[in-house]
Design a protein around this motif. Structure first.
Motif, PDB file in Angstrom:
ATOM      1  N   ASP A  31       0.844  -1.215   0.000  1.00  0.00           N
ATOM      2  CA  ASP A  31       0.000   0.000   0.000  1.00  0.00           C
ATOM      3  C   ASP A  31       0.864   1.245   0.000  1.00  0.00           C
ATOM      4  OD1 ASP A  31      -1.937  -1.866   0.326  1.00  0.00           O
ATOM      5  OD2 ASP A  31      -2.481  -1.300   2.375  1.00  0.00           O
ATOM      6  N   ALA A  32       0.434   2.221  -0.796  1.00  0.00           N
ATOM      7  CA  ALA A  32       1.151   3.497  -0.855  1.00  0.00           C
ATOM      8  C   ALA A  32       0.158   4.629  -0.646  1.00  0.00           C
ATOM      9  CB  ALA A  32       1.832   3.654  -2.205  1.00  0.00           C
ATOM     10  N   THR A  33       0.569   5.629   0.119  1.00  0.00           N
ATOM     11  CA  THR A  33      -0.258   6.834   0.276  1.00  0.00           C
ATOM     12  C   THR A  33       0.631   8.045   0.079  1.00  0.00           C
ATOM     13  OG1 THR A  33       0.139   7.012   2.645  1.00  0.00           O
ATOM     14  CG2 THR A  33      -1.791   5.724   1.986  1.00  0.00           C
ATOM     15  N   ALA A  34       0.004   9.161  -0.235  1.00  0.00           N
ATOM     16  CA  ALA A  34       0.739  10.419  -0.357  1.00  0.00           C
ATOM     17  C   ALA A  34      -0.197  11.560   0.029  1.00  0.00           C
ATOM     18  CB  ALA A  34       1.251  10.603  -1.780  1.00  0.00           C
ATOM     19  N   PHE A  35       0.383  12.706   0.247  1.00  0.00           N
ATOM     20  CA  PHE A  35      -0.378  13.906   0.618  1.00  0.00           C
ATOM     21  C   PHE A  35      -1.267  13.621   1.820  1.00  0.00           C
ATOM     22  CE2 PHE A  35       0.113  13.808  -4.111  1.00  0.00           C
ATOM     23  CZ  PHE A  35       1.237  14.614  -4.141  1.00  0.00           C
ATOM     24  N   ASN A  36      -0.616  13.132   2.880  1.00  0.00           N
ATOM     25  CA  ASN A  36      -1.294  12.841   4.130  1.00  0.00           C
ATOM     26  C   ASN A  36      -2.514  11.936   3.935  1.00  0.00           C
ATOM     27  OD1 ASN A  36      -1.469  13.005   6.941  1.00  0.00           O
ATOM     28  ND2 ASN A  36      -2.813  14.791   6.874  1.00  0.00           N
ATOM     29  N   GLY A  37      -2.341  10.916   3.104  1.00  0.00           N
ATOM     30  CA  GLY A  37      -3.385   9.908   2.934  1.00  0.00           C
ATOM     31  C   GLY A  37      -4.431  10.241   1.885  1.00  0.00           C
ATOM     32  N   ALA A  98      14.051  20.175  -2.558  1.00  0.00           N
ATOM     33  CA  ALA A  98      13.019  19.445  -3.300  1.00  0.00           C
ATOM     34  C   ALA A  98      11.745  19.502  -2.465  1.00  0.00           C
ATOM     35  CB  ALA A  98      13.431  17.987  -3.545  1.00  0.00           C
ATOM     36  N   GLY A  99      10.655  19.039  -3.050  1.00  0.00           N
ATOM     37  CA  GLY A  99       9.405  18.851  -2.315  1.00  0.00           C
ATOM     38  C   GLY A  99       8.966  20.074  -1.544  1.00  0.00           C
ATOM     39  N   ALA A 191      14.842   3.824  14.019  1.00  0.00           N
ATOM     40  CA  ALA A 191      13.716   2.896  13.832  1.00  0.00           C
ATOM     41  C   ALA A 191      13.100   3.106  12.456  1.00  0.00           C
ATOM     42  CB  ALA A 191      12.696   3.101  14.947  1.00  0.00           C
ATOM     43  N   ASP A 192      11.897   2.581  12.255  1.00  0.00           N
ATOM     44  CA  ASP A 192      11.150   2.752  11.004  1.00  0.00           C
ATOM     45  C   ASP A 192      11.932   2.223   9.805  1.00  0.00           C
ATOM     46  OD1 ASP A 192       8.652   3.655   9.853  1.00  0.00           O
ATOM     47  OD2 ASP A 192       9.787   5.267   8.919  1.00  0.00           O
ATOM     48  N   GLU A 193      11.901   2.929   8.669  1.00  0.00           N
ATOM     49  CA  GLU A 193      12.483   2.394   7.439  1.00  0.00           C
ATOM     50  C   GLU A 193      13.337   3.413   6.708  1.00  0.00           C
ATOM     51  OE1 GLU A 193       8.187   2.263   5.548  1.00  0.00           O
ATOM     52  OE2 GLU A 193       9.630   2.072   3.919  1.00  0.00           O
ATOM     53  N   ILE A 194      14.179   2.895   5.823  1.00  0.00           N
ATOM     54  CA  ILE A 194      14.957   3.737   4.891  1.00  0.00           C
ATOM     55  C   ILE A 194      14.729   3.121   3.529  1.00  0.00           C
ATOM     56  CG2 ILE A 194      17.214   4.679   4.298  1.00  0.00           C
ATOM     57  CD1 ILE A 194      18.180   3.882   7.096  1.00  0.00           C
ATOM     58  N   SER A 195      13.921   3.766   2.714  1.00  0.00           N
ATOM     59  CA  SER A 195      13.461   3.130   1.474  1.00  0.00           C
ATOM     60  C   SER A 195      13.081   4.208   0.476  1.00  0.00           C
ATOM     61  CB  SER A 195      12.240   2.264   1.799  1.00  0.00           C
ATOM     62  OG  SER A 195      11.127   3.110   2.033  1.00  0.00           O
ATOM     63  N   PRO A 196      12.706   3.800  -0.744  1.00  0.00           N
ATOM     64  CA  PRO A 196      12.248   4.814  -1.720  1.00  0.00           C
ATOM     65  C   PRO A 196      10.954   5.514  -1.287  1.00  0.00           C
ATOM     66  CG  PRO A 196      12.779   2.738  -2.807  1.00  0.00           C
ATOM     67  CD  PRO A 196      12.776   2.459  -1.346  1.00  0.00           C
ATOM     68  N   ASP A 197      10.256   4.950  -0.266  1.00  0.00           N
ATOM     69  CA  ASP A 197       9.089   5.646   0.296  1.00  0.00           C
ATOM     70  C   ASP A 197       9.515   6.850   1.130  1.00  0.00           C
ATOM     71  OD1 ASP A 197       7.344   3.782  -0.746  1.00  0.00           O
ATOM     72  OD2 ASP A 197       6.447   3.224   1.178  1.00  0.00           O
ATOM     73  N   THR A 198      10.699   6.791   1.692  1.00  0.00           N
ATOM     74  CA  THR A 198      11.097   7.793   2.696  1.00  0.00           C
ATOM     75  C   THR A 198      12.327   8.609   2.286  1.00  0.00           C
ATOM     76  OG1 THR A 198      12.485   6.218   3.895  1.00  0.00           O
ATOM     77  CG2 THR A 198      10.177   6.353   4.574  1.00  0.00           C
ATOM     78  N   CYS A 199      12.867   8.332   1.121  1.00  0.00           N
ATOM     79  CA  CYS A 199      14.045   9.065   0.632  1.00  0.00           C
ATOM     80  C   CYS A 199      13.757   9.575  -0.774  1.00  0.00           C
ATOM     81  CB  CYS A 199      15.267   8.146   0.517  1.00  0.00           C
ATOM     82  SG  CYS A 199      15.742   7.257   1.985  1.00  0.00           S
ATOM     83  N   ASP A 211      12.280   7.036  -6.830  1.00  0.00           N
ATOM     84  CA  ASP A 211      11.655   7.015  -5.508  1.00  0.00           C
ATOM     85  C   ASP A 211      10.158   7.286  -5.608  1.00  0.00           C
ATOM     86  OD1 ASP A 211      11.123   9.900  -5.537  1.00  0.00           O
ATOM     87  OD2 ASP A 211      13.308  10.049  -5.536  1.00  0.00           O
ATOM     88  N   LYS A 212       9.531   7.475  -4.463  1.00  0.00           N
ATOM     89  CA  LYS A 212       8.075   7.605  -4.375  1.00  0.00           C
ATOM     90  C   LYS A 212       7.523   8.835  -5.089  1.00  0.00           C
ATOM     91  CE  LYS A 212       4.549   7.557  -0.771  1.00  0.00           C
ATOM     92  NZ  LYS A 212       4.412   7.563   0.693  1.00  0.00           N
ATOM     93  N   ASP A 213       8.347   9.803  -5.430  1.00  0.00           N
ATOM     94  CA  ASP A 213       7.848  10.945  -6.209  1.00  0.00           C
ATOM     95  C   ASP A 213       7.227  10.480  -7.534  1.00  0.00           C
ATOM     96  OD1 ASP A 213       8.142  13.089  -4.519  1.00  0.00           O
ATOM     97  OD2 ASP A 213      10.058  13.775  -5.354  1.00  0.00           O
ATOM     98  N   ARG A 214       7.650   9.326  -8.046  1.00  0.00           N
ATOM     99  CA  ARG A 214       7.047   8.814  -9.288  1.00  0.00           C
ATOM    100  C   ARG A 214       5.569   8.479  -9.053  1.00  0.00           C
ATOM    101  NH1 ARG A 214      11.057   8.731 -12.833  1.00  0.00           N
ATOM    102  NH2 ARG A 214       9.429   8.408 -14.374  1.00  0.00           N
ATOM    103  N   PHE A 215       5.252   8.001  -7.838  1.00  0.00           N
ATOM    104  CA  PHE A 215       3.853   7.728  -7.450  1.00  0.00           C
ATOM    105  C   PHE A 215       3.139   9.036  -7.096  1.00  0.00           C
ATOM    106  CE2 PHE A 215       1.019   7.143  -3.754  1.00  0.00           C
ATOM    107  CZ  PHE A 215       0.042   6.323  -4.304  1.00  0.00           C
ATOM    108  N   ARG A 216       3.769   9.861  -6.254  1.00  0.00           N
ATOM    109  CA  ARG A 216       3.128  11.114  -5.819  1.00  0.00           C
ATOM    110  C   ARG A 216       2.732  11.975  -7.012  1.00  0.00           C
ATOM    111  NH1 ARG A 216       7.902  11.613  -2.410  1.00  0.00           N
ATOM    112  NH2 ARG A 216       7.465  10.882  -0.287  1.00  0.00           N
ATOM    113  N   ARG A 217       3.610  12.031  -8.013  1.00  0.00           N
ATOM    114  CA  ARG A 217       3.430  12.974  -9.127  1.00  0.00           C
ATOM    115  C   ARG A 217       2.955  12.302 -10.412  1.00  0.00           C
ATOM    116  NH1 ARG A 217       8.806  16.787  -8.014  1.00  0.00           N
ATOM    117  NH2 ARG A 217       8.501  16.886  -5.752  1.00  0.00           N
ATOM    118  N   ASP A 218       2.529  11.036 -10.306  1.00  0.00           N
ATOM    119  CA  ASP A 218       2.034  10.293 -11.486  1.00  0.00           C
ATOM    120  C   ASP A 218       3.019  10.325 -12.649  1.00  0.00           C
ATOM    121  OD1 ASP A 218      -0.442   9.569 -10.272  1.00  0.00           O
ATOM    122  OD2 ASP A 218      -1.214  11.576 -10.676  1.00  0.00           O
ATOM    123  N   LEU A 219       4.272  10.012 -12.365  1.00  0.00           N
ATOM    124  CA  LEU A 219       5.299  10.071 -13.415  1.00  0.00           C
ATOM    125  C   LEU A 219       5.409   8.757 -14.196  1.00  0.00           C
ATOM    126  CD1 LEU A 219       8.133  11.941 -11.442  1.00  0.00           C
ATOM    127  CD2 LEU A 219       6.483  12.911 -13.056  1.00  0.00           C
TER     128      LEU A 219
END
Ligand code: UDP
Length: 236
Positions: A31-37, A98-99, A191-199, A211-219
Motif C-alpha cells: 500500500d502506498a499513500t501520499a499527501f497525508n493519505g 526538493a518537495g 527505527a522505522d524504514e529507509i526506502s524509496p518511500d522515505t528518501c 523514488d516515491k515521487d514517481r507515485f506522488r506525481r504520477d510520473l
C-alpha cells in the motif's frame, strides 16, 4: 520466535507482538499513500523491496556505529525489530532542495544546499505532521534536550554514510526522513524504514527520480524505479 496478535496497522506496515515482550515483527505492505493519505494506491512488490532495502542499510549503519532497532530479517516482508517507544517526530535531512522545502522557500528543485538542513515534524496525521522546532519539542515534552542533541548527531552521521553509499551506485541522496525510538532499557535507536518511500533518490547522471515521487506525481514507471534502486544497491 512466535508471531502473536497485531498491535498496530500503519499506512505501509503492520506491527505484530511476539512471545518476547522486547521484540516486535514489522510486516511491509504494498500500500502506498501520499499527501497525508489523500492519494492512495498500491505499488506491486514495494513491501518486499522496502523490507530488504531497509534491513540492508540498517546493517550497514550498525557496522558503522549507528544503533538501530534491526534484529533479524524473517521473510521477504517481515523483520524482527526491538520494541521501542517512538519519539513522535519525523526527522527530515536535506542535501538538495526538493518537495515541501522548494515550495516553502521558492527554491528550484535540485538546488544544492550549502549546508545540510535538518527539520522536525510532529507525527500527527490529523494535524498533517506540522513542522516544529526544538522549542516546541522541549515545551511539549516530546523529547528532552540530550535526546535531541543525539538525534541531530545521528542524523548527520547517517546522512554522511548514506550519501557515500549511494554515490557508489551513481545515486544522489536528495533528502530523507528518519524516525527514532527508545528501547525499554533507554537506548536511542534508529527505527522505522529507509526506502524509496522515505528518501528522494536521483540518478547522478540523468537526475531521473528513483523514488516515491514517481507515485506522488504520477510520473509512471513506479515499480520499475523501486526495482532499479533495489538492484543497484543489492543486486538481483
Ligand atoms: N517524507 C516521508 N514521510 C513524510 C514526509 C516526508 O518519508 O510523511 C520524506 C520524503 O520522502 C522526502 C523527505 O521526507 O524524502 C522530505 O519530504 P518533504 O518535506 O519534501 O515532503 P513531501 O514533498 O514529500 O510532501
Amino acid at each position: 520466535m512466535k508471531k502473536l496478535g497485531q498491535l498496530y496497522e500503519g499506512k505501509a506496515k503492520k506491527v505484530f507482538a511476539t512471545d518476547d515482550p522486547t521484540l516486535v515483527i514489522v510486516e511491509y505492505k504494498d500500500d502506498a499513500t501520499a499527501f497525508n493519505g489523500l492519494k492512495k494506491g498500491t505499488i506491486a512488490g514495494k513491501g518486499v523491496i522496502n523490507n530488504r532495502m531497509t534491513n540492508y542499510l540498517m546493517r550497514m549503519l550498525e557496522k558503522n556505529g549507528v544503533p538501530t532497532h534491526f534484529v533479524e530479517e524473517l521473510s521477504d516482508r517481515e523483520t524482527l525489530v526491538k520494541r521501542v517507544h517512538i519519539v513522535p517526530l519525523e526527522v527530515i535531512v536535506r542535501n538538495v532542495a526538493a518537495g515541501s522545502l522548494s515550495k516553502r522557500l521558492g527554491l528550484a528543485e535540485g538546488t544544492r544546499l550549502s549546508r545540510v538542513v535538518l527539520e522536525y515534524c510532529y507525527k500527527d496525521d490529523e494535524l498533517g505532521d506540522p513542522m516544529v522546532n526544538e522549542y516546541h519539542i522541549a515545551a511539549m515534552g516530546w523529547a528532552d534536550d540530550a535526546t535531541m542533541k543525539r538525534i541531530a548527531e545521528l542524523a548527520m552521521k547517517i546522512n554522511d554514510l548514506l550519501c557515500r553509499y549511494f554515490k557508489g551506485i551513481n545515486v544522489d541522496l536528495i533528502d530523507f526522513k528518519l524516525e527514532f525510538g527508545i528501547t525499554a532499557d533507554g537506548q536511542l535507536v534508529l527505527a522505522d524504514e529507509i526506502s524509496p518511500d522515505t528518501c528522494r533518490f536521483w540518478d547522478s547522471t540523468t537526475h531521473e527520480k528513483l523514488d516515491k515521487d514517481r507515485f506522488r506525481r504520477d510520473l509512471g514507471g513506479v515499480e520499475e524505479a523501486y526495482q532499479e534502486i533495489s538492484t543497484r544497491l543489492m543486486g538481483e
